[in-house]
Structure formats: structure tokens, C-alpha cells
Design a protein around this motif. Sequence first.
Motif, PDB file in Angstrom:
ATOM      1  N   HIS A  23       0.804  22.640  41.209  1.00  0.00           N
ATOM      2  CA  HIS A  23       0.763  22.245  39.806  1.00  0.00           C
ATOM      3  C   HIS A  23       1.780  21.130  39.599  1.00  0.00           C
ATOM      4  N   HIS A  24       1.374  20.062  38.927  1.00  0.00           N
ATOM      5  CA  HIS A  24       2.287  18.949  38.656  1.00  0.00           C
ATOM      6  C   HIS A  24       2.676  18.989  37.187  1.00  0.00           C
ATOM      7  N   ALA A  25       3.979  19.038  36.919  1.00  0.00           N
ATOM      8  CA  ALA A  25       4.480  19.159  35.554  1.00  0.00           C
ATOM      9  C   ALA A  25       5.254  17.911  35.155  1.00  0.00           C
ATOM     10  N   ALA A  26       5.214  17.606  33.857  1.00  0.00           N
ATOM     11  CA  ALA A  26       5.990  16.500  33.294  1.00  0.00           C
ATOM     12  C   ALA A  26       6.679  17.005  32.031  1.00  0.00           C
ATOM     13  N   VAL A  27       7.932  16.603  31.832  1.00  0.00           N
ATOM     14  CA  VAL A  27       8.712  17.009  30.657  1.00  0.00           C
ATOM     15  C   VAL A  27       8.998  15.781  29.814  1.00  0.00           C
ATOM     16  N   VAL A  28       8.736  15.899  28.506  1.00  0.00           N
ATOM     17  CA  VAL A  28       9.011  14.798  27.583  1.00  0.00           C
ATOM     18  C   VAL A  28       9.766  15.341  26.385  1.00  0.00           C
ATOM     19  N   THR A  29      10.476  14.443  25.682  1.00  0.00           N
ATOM     20  CA  THR A  29      11.139  14.817  24.441  1.00  0.00           C
ATOM     21  C   THR A  29      10.115  14.837  23.311  1.00  0.00           C
ATOM     22  N   LEU A  30      10.544  15.285  22.137  1.00  0.00           N
ATOM     23  CA  LEU A  30       9.633  15.318  20.991  1.00  0.00           C
ATOM     24  C   LEU A  30       9.264  13.924  20.503  1.00  0.00           C
ATOM     25  N   THR A  31       9.965  12.908  20.978  1.00  0.00           N
ATOM     26  CA  THR A  31       9.611  11.529  20.638  1.00  0.00           C
ATOM     27  C   THR A  31       8.755  10.870  21.714  1.00  0.00           C
ATOM     28  N   GLY A  32       8.421  11.632  22.780  1.00  0.00           N
ATOM     29  CA  GLY A  32       7.546  11.125  23.819  1.00  0.00           C
ATOM     30  C   GLY A  32       8.242  10.497  24.999  1.00  0.00           C
ATOM     31  N   GLU A  33       9.569  10.540  25.043  1.00  0.00           N
ATOM     32  CA  GLU A  33      10.298   9.955  26.169  1.00  0.00           C
ATOM     33  C   GLU A  33      10.145  10.834  27.404  1.00  0.00           C
ATOM     34  N   LEU A  34       9.712  10.249  28.520  1.00  0.00           N
ATOM     35  CA  LEU A  34       9.553  10.990  29.763  1.00  0.00           C
ATOM     36  C   LEU A  34      10.919  11.288  30.369  1.00  0.00           C
ATOM     37  N   LEU A  35      11.163  12.570  30.645  1.00  0.00           N
ATOM     38  CA  LEU A  35      12.429  12.975  31.257  1.00  0.00           C
ATOM     39  C   LEU A  35      12.303  13.148  32.764  1.00  0.00           C
ATOM     40  N   ALA A  36      11.235  13.754  33.200  1.00  0.00           N
ATOM     41  CA  ALA A  36      11.069  13.984  34.643  1.00  0.00           C
ATOM     42  C   ALA A  36       9.672  14.524  34.905  1.00  0.00           C
ATOM     43  N   ASP A  37       9.277  14.484  36.184  1.00  0.00           N
ATOM     44  CA  ASP A  37       8.032  15.133  36.604  1.00  0.00           C
ATOM     45  C   ASP A  37       8.230  15.648  38.021  1.00  0.00           C
ATOM     46  N   ALA A  38       7.526  16.708  38.367  1.00  0.00           N
ATOM     47  CA  ALA A  38       7.664  17.319  39.698  1.00  0.00           C
ATOM     48  C   ALA A  38       6.466  18.206  39.970  1.00  0.00           C
ATOM     49  N   ALA A  39       6.260  18.516  41.259  1.00  0.00           N
ATOM     50  CA  ALA A  39       5.160  19.387  41.676  1.00  0.00           C
ATOM     51  C   ALA A  39       5.719  20.726  42.140  1.00  0.00           C
ATOM     52  N   PHE A  40       4.937  21.795  41.921  1.00  0.00           N
ATOM     53  CA  PHE A  40       5.367  23.143  42.275  1.00  0.00           C
ATOM     54  C   PHE A  40       4.206  23.887  42.928  1.00  0.00           C
ATOM     55  N   PRO A  41       4.513  24.795  43.858  1.00  0.00           N
ATOM     56  CA  PRO A  41       3.446  25.548  44.519  1.00  0.00           C
ATOM     57  C   PRO A  41       2.801  26.560  43.576  1.00  0.00           C
ATOM     58  N   VAL A  42       1.554  26.897  43.862  1.00  0.00           N
ATOM     59  CA  VAL A  42       0.827  27.880  43.064  1.00  0.00           C
ATOM     60  C   VAL A  42       1.131  29.267  43.617  1.00  0.00           C
ATOM     61  N   SER A  43       2.131  29.907  43.040  1.00  0.00           N
ATOM     62  CA  SER A  43       2.545  31.252  43.424  1.00  0.00           C
ATOM     63  C   SER A  43       3.447  31.771  42.311  1.00  0.00           C
ATOM     64  N   SER A  44       3.748  33.053  42.340  1.00  0.00           N
ATOM     65  CA  SER A  44       4.639  33.624  41.327  1.00  0.00           C
ATOM     66  C   SER A  44       6.001  32.945  41.359  1.00  0.00           C
ATOM     67  N   ALA A  45       6.502  32.697  42.563  1.00  0.00           N
ATOM     68  CA  ALA A  45       7.787  32.007  42.690  1.00  0.00           C
ATOM     69  C   ALA A  45       7.676  30.575  42.175  1.00  0.00           C
ATOM     70  N   GLY A  46       6.539  29.935  42.442  1.00  0.00           N
ATOM     71  CA  GLY A  46       6.342  28.574  41.968  1.00  0.00           C
ATOM     72  C   GLY A  46       6.260  28.501  40.455  1.00  0.00           C
ATOM     73  N   TYR A  47       5.596  29.493  39.843  1.00  0.00           N
ATOM     74  CA  TYR A  47       5.514  29.521  38.377  1.00  0.00           C
ATOM     75  C   TYR A  47       6.911  29.631  37.768  1.00  0.00           C
ATOM     76  N   GLN A  48       7.731  30.528  38.335  1.00  0.00           N
ATOM     77  CA  GLN A  48       9.071  30.716  37.790  1.00  0.00           C
ATOM     78  C   GLN A  48       9.936  29.478  38.021  1.00  0.00           C
ATOM     79  N   ALA A  49       9.765  28.842  39.179  1.00  0.00           N
ATOM     80  CA  ALA A  49      10.531  27.619  39.455  1.00  0.00           C
ATOM     81  C   ALA A  49      10.150  26.518  38.466  1.00  0.00           C
ATOM     82  N   LEU A  50       8.854  26.414  38.157  1.00  0.00           N
ATOM     83  CA  LEU A  50       8.406  25.418  37.178  1.00  0.00           C
ATOM     84  C   LEU A  50       9.017  25.706  35.809  1.00  0.00           C
TER      85      LEU A  50
END
Length: 354
Positions: A23-50
Motif C-alpha cells: 500500500h502506498h500512502a501520502a500525507v498532506v496538510t489541511l491546505t494540501g501541502e505534501l509532507l511525505a509518501d511511503a510504501a508499506f507491506p500488506v500485513s497486520s504489521a504493515g497496517y500498524q506501521a502505516l
Amino acid sequence: MVLTAPPLARAVVAGVDTHLDTHHAAVVTLTGELLADAAFPVSSAGYQALLDWVAGYGLIDRMGVELTGSYGAGLARHLRAAGVTVLEVNTADRATRARRGKDDRTDAIAAAGKVLAGSASAIPKDTTGPVESLRLLHSARESAVKSRTQALNELQAVRTTAPASLRETLPTTTGALVTAAARLRPDTARLDEPEQAAKLALRRLATRARQLTEEIDAAESDIAALVQAVAPTLLAATGVGPITAAILLVAVGENFARIRSESALARLTGTAPIPVSSGKTHRHRLHRGGNRQANRAIHTIALTRLAHDPRTRAYRDRRLGEGLSKRDIMRSLKRAIVREIFRNLRTDLAHPET
């Protein structure tokens, strides 16, 4: 898990592009500024890490997840259990992909943008209760029904092309053909002869069809018992059987509060009227979107009531006398059925939104 943040922590929104393995996630502020993006494995541990990764950038306001009914189902369950507001994000259409291009990072950022813009506002289905169990059982039954249909079609095809000495001894009706084919005794030492090979093929197809029928009957029994426990009011409605009830329950989901009105249910089931007036002609039709299986269930209920319910037949006759076409009467009838089903489902699934 309880997510905490400093008193002055900024609020953030995340978007997730879901796949089979990552799963690839991206985090933005409420004004739309991109803070970061990263990929995580599809597993319970991956969900929690995301989740921990997103929380590290601020207080999570909302998270938009693509494909919450398939690749994103596990993540959506994990996030909801952690108290995060999860919204369903539709994947980009072909025109947008052709214009902007496509990769996981772009899709994740776009998902976050849709949440901020308000275009992603649908609440995903809750897949932690008995309605999800119904979905799984109904899916298995549907697969068995399709396989049986394929086996029966092939059975008739083999009979049609079998040598005349065999074909002329076999009945033409499907039920009788299954019984006769199951009794055939091919000589496996003479399979080089088309007649013996046809006997073996017919027997195997008939055996398969019988096994699938037993599987379907068992599935329908399980579905009927579960529907009776989950939605007795819906099941008691005229023309509603266990399978149609299961289809409707699966379409709306466990958390029925996400269907905010009977109009929303009509839109979901493809029974909302759409104006198609032009000039001096004023009329409506049903829109062709929505959940097509649920639409088929509503159509089945309408046909059953027209065949067996005196009140429905009286309504049809009255409206015909008023000059309405059969198509317009069916449209009105389906809309009335949806109105009744909405009340039944609200009674049966009156759970607070979580």
C-alpha cells in the motif's frame, strides 16, 4: 491503540493507493501541502506501521483509502478499529489517467486530495459482522451456480455431438439427462472409441452437476439461516426470499447508517428516477448505475409481487387505467419497493455508526 498528539499538533490527511502486496500512502496538510509518501507491506504489521507513520506527522483528521471492498479491505478494518475516520476513494477514471499519468505515488496523493476536496465522502462498508459473512457465503454460492450452469451446458453439448447410437438413447431435458448420464457405464479400456469416451464425459459432467447442486443447496440453507437472524423484517416482506435479501444486505453493508435516506438507497440500487423530458414530452426513467446485483434483486421482488400479490396487481391495473405505460408502472413500483426495503433495513440494521 489510542492516538495522541501534542496540543498544538497540526491536523493531517492521508491517502492510500492499495495493491495486493503493498500500500502506498501520502500525507498532506489541511491546505494540501505534501509532507511525505511511503510504501508499506500488506500485513497486520504493515497496517500498524502505516498508521504510526501517518500519526507521526500530526493528528489524523481523515484517511482516504482506495478499493476498501478488495485490496484495501484489511487496511480499512485496521484503521476503523483504531478510531480513524476512513473514507472510500474512487480510482481515477481513464481520461484522468491518460492526462496526468499514473503511478502509486501519484494515486496516493490524488486520494488525499479527493478527501480534502470533499469528492471522497462515502463511508466504507463495515466488514466485521454477519453481513460480511453473508457476502462470503453468497459469493461461494454464485460461483457454484455459474459452474453448474457451465457443466449443464457442456453436458447438453456432448449429448448433441455424441454418436447416434448413444445420443438416441438419452433424454433431451436437462434434469432427465443428468440422471441418465450419471448411470452410464463406460468401458475405460475402449476410450479410443468415441462412444465410450462420450459416455465417460457425460458421466463426469453429470456427477459434477450433482455435486454442485448439493453445494448450492447447502449454501442456500446456510444463507437462509443467517438472513433470518440478521434481517427478519426484510425477509418477511412480500416477494423477498433469502437470496434476494442477502444480495440487498451485502449491497448496503453492516453499517446501514451510511445510507442516509431512501433516495440514497434508490441511487445505490439503480432505481432512482432520472428525468428524460424533451419538448412537450415529460417522463422519467431509471438510471443505469448503482449496484447491478441489488438492482436485479429489486426487479425480482417486483416480478414476484406482480405475479402473486393482489395489492400489487391492483396497483398495476389502476395505473394502466390512468394511461401509464408498463415501463413507467414498473419504475414506480420499484421505487415504492425500495422505500419499503429502506424501512425494513433500518429496523434490522439499526446499529450506531462507528
